[in-house]
Design a protein around this motif. Structure first.
Motif, PDB file in Angstrom:
ATOM      1  N   TYR A 186      66.511  52.039-127.810  1.00 12.99           N
ATOM      2  CA  TYR A 186      66.953  52.617-126.537  1.00 12.99           C
ATOM      3  C   TYR A 186      66.977  54.129-126.692  1.00 12.99           C
ATOM      4  CZ  TYR A 186      70.060  53.602-122.511  1.00 12.99           C
ATOM      5  OH  TYR A 186      70.594  54.079-121.349  1.00 12.99           O
TER       6      TYR A 186
ATOM      7  N   PRO B 253      67.873  53.905-116.580  1.00 13.51           N
ATOM      8  CA  PRO B 253      66.538  54.081-117.175  1.00 13.51           C
ATOM      9  C   PRO B 253      65.841  52.734-117.329  1.00 13.51           C
ATOM     10  CG  PRO B 253      68.228  54.292-118.841  1.00 13.51           C
ATOM     11  CD  PRO B 253      68.948  54.192-117.546  1.00 13.51           C
ATOM     12  N   SER B 254      64.534  52.783-117.445  1.00 13.02           N
ATOM     13  CA  SER B 254      63.744  51.552-117.516  1.00 13.02           C
ATOM     14  C   SER B 254      63.971  50.781-118.809  1.00 13.02           C
ATOM     15  CB  SER B 254      62.256  51.873-117.362  1.00 13.02           C
ATOM     16  OG  SER B 254      61.831  52.771-118.387  1.00 13.02           O
ATOM     17  N   ASP B 255      64.388  51.481-119.880  1.00 15.96           N
ATOM     18  CA  ASP B 255      64.581  50.795-121.167  1.00 15.96           C
ATOM     19  C   ASP B 255      66.040  50.425-121.426  1.00 15.96           C
ATOM     20  OD1 ASP B 255      65.438  53.415-121.498  1.00 15.96           O
ATOM     21  OD2 ASP B 255      64.751  53.549-123.581  1.00 15.96           O
TER      22      ASP B 255
END
Length: 555
Positions: free
Chosen positions: A108, A549-551
């Motif tokens: 991450y 966030p995407s992650d």
């Protein structure tokens, strides 16, 4: 961020003389490493194989990106303790509060901007008891061209204080939770990873701080210990305190400082001797009848030119229950409150909250050590139950059934809080207290003597606050509030609630999101002394929580 953008950012950081570096990239590999500390060869969880972990350096207003890769069997998160995380709660780090943990084999990227802050903070794991070994310094330098509001030191040194267990800390707390009793105390304290000479371990050397006569040094002192407030003292030398928790203070000269877990203190020391070796000591403070690790960690202040076999000038650390020494340090702290660094204390208060903090006893039929009961901890009689979905995620996506917003703003039952009540049981719940954006809060934290009065260093995520009042016994709102310091109270992110007493803080809720507040004695957090504030979005364009966030890790 794609590879080309990362390459350009790296070029910027390689040539700071030409362009101000505004993006800082770090990588944290969480790995197991064997160590011989205290003559033990056990493997410990580390970042980049280091104990303590690496010190991160940034400047005020820098954007910081840290990729954390989990190579161990435990779930992991990292908290950037004291970083305000304006609108970026997704990078704050407490597991199941602002994010689901990084699972083994996953990664991450923490992405945050340091806004309006400079000084010494720390980072640490924020799940289980991993922060015992997963921690390090976070140094935020002023903007280029902006001087310190104190004489520039010859050199700066990061000093990390911590605790050390010979046993695996996860096994220690798991055994305690199963039995219902208190966990074993640590086996030693450490200064920059070294305990100094200890019994039954002849190979241990202490940390050495080399100095030159006539020079002044800035010590960035961090308490990363799990469960103990610590005194810090150097034989034959005075310490000039210039900052705490990354907030400047009026300089004050003392021979002993007190620093609670999660707190930081910047102190100037002038090497005003011609030569010699002088003992540096970190020892526990606990003025209540609670078991602590009573070993003193030692290091050496070593003047250049002094022979290695020169006898070390010793110092006597304060007794474990030296309340007067602790109070002298606490009462000496005042915000700098200058034109450049004003103390912006909220004078108008929208919410007056009163939170009791302390221990209790709940039924536990399977607990063997407690005769069918276990020790718990609570705030306003609520023992916090950790959710399985992160609170911030549940809030952002309007997911029901994860938490409620009915955390009590006052104790549900009025009693003699510093006395001994007959009812020791608490209520369980996952509750938050809701605040409107930009509202102001006065919060009184009251220790209780339900089992025994104890020190409680309480940390508030997402905000700095001002410590406007402090006293012993039960807080009296009519009398005690008249003596609040609203001019230059010390600004902090972690505050010690005194044994059998109270502390009052004020802050402005100008950071939308879900923000954890908990005792920074890890045993008390584990037992449930924690809650969260939910701060709603404001109406302005920069007053809303940013999208995740995407992650972002999944639970």
């Amino acid at each position: 961020m794609d590879s080309w953008v990362r390459f350009l950012a790296l070029l910027v950081c390689l040539f700071p003389a030409l362009i101000e570096c505004s993006v800082r990239h770090y990588k944290f590999d969480v790995v197991m490493r064997k160590t011989t500390r205290l003559c033990s060869t056990k493997p410990i969880v580390t970042v980049n194989g280091q104990f303590p972990g690496p010190t991160l350096y940034a400047r005020e207003d820098d954007n910081v990106l840290v990729k954390v890769v989990n190579h161990v069997k435990y779930n992991v998160t990292i908290h950037w303790h004291g970083v305000r995380q304006i609108r970026t709660g997704w990078s704050d780090g407490p597991a199941y509060i602002t994010q689901c943990p990084i699972q083994p084999g996953q990664s991450y990227v923490y992405n945050f901007t340091i806004t309006g802050q400079r000084g010494t903070l720390l980072w640490h794991a924020h799940i289980l008891w991993l922060r015992a070994t997963v921690h390090g310094g976070l140094v935020i330098l002023p903007k280029r061209g902006v001087p310190y509001p104190f004489p520039k030191p010859h050199k700066e040194v990061v000093v990390v204080l911590a605790e050390w267990w010979k046993s695996d800390t996860e096994a220690v707390i798991n055994k305690a939770l199963q039995s219902g009793s208190a966990p074993n105390v640590s086996d030693a304290h450490t200064i920059n990873g070294h305990p100094g000479p200890v019994s039954h371990c002849s190979t241990q050397d202490g940390f050495t701080l080399p100095v030159q006569s006539g020079k002044t040094y800035l010590l960035r002192i961090i308490n990363a210990a799990l469960n103990e407030e610590l005194f810090f003292k150097i034989a034959g030398h005075q310490l000039t305190i210039v900052e705490v928790d990354a907030s400047y203070v009026k300089p004050v000269k003392l021979d002993t400082i007190l620093i609670a877990p999660g707190q930081t203190t910047n102190a100037l020391i002038t090497a005003d001797k011609n030569s010699g070796k002088y003992l540096v000591a970190a020892s526990p403070f606990m003025d209540s009848p609670i078991a602590v690790d009573n070993l003193t960690a030692t290091a050496t202040l070593h003047y250049s030119g002094t022979l290695a076999n020169t006898p070390t000038t010793l110092t006597s650390p304060p007794p474990q229950n030296a309340t007067a020494v602790a109070n002298k340090f606490i009462k000496s702290l005042r915000s700098l409150n200058s034109k450049t660094y004003p103390a912006q204390v909220p004078l108008k208060v929208d919410h007056k909250l009163y939170f009791t903090v302390g221990l209790g006893i709940n039924p536990c039929p399977t607990c063997t050590a407690g005769n069918g009961s276990r020790v718990v901890a609570s705030i306003n009689n609520v023992t916090f139950v950790m959710p399985t979905t992160a609170l911030l995620q549940a809030h952002y996506f309007n997911m029901g059934g994860v938490f409620t917003t009915d955390f009590p703003g006052n104790p549900p039952h009025v009693f003699n809080y510093t006395g001994t009540p007959s009812n020791l049981q608490t209520n369980n719940g996952t509750k938050v207290f809701r605040l409107s954006y930009n509202s102001t809060v006065e919060l009184v934290l009251q220790d209780t003597g339900i089992i025994a009065p104890e020190n409680h260093p309480v940390h508030l995520h997402g905000f700095n606050f001002f410590a406007v009042g402090r006293g012993l016994g039960n807080y009296n709102p009519k009398k005690d509030s008249k003596h609040f310091n609203l001019i230059d109270p010390v600004e902090r992110n972690t505050i010690g609630v005194p044994s059998g007493g109270w502390v009052a803080i004020r802050f402005r809720a100008d950071n939308p999101g879900v923000w954890f507040m908990h005792c920074h004695l890890e045993v008390h957090t584990t037992w449930g002394l924690k809650m969260a504030f939910l701060v709603d979005n404001g109406k302005g364009p920069n007053q809303s929580l940013l999208p995740p966030p995407s992650d972002l890790p999944k639970c």
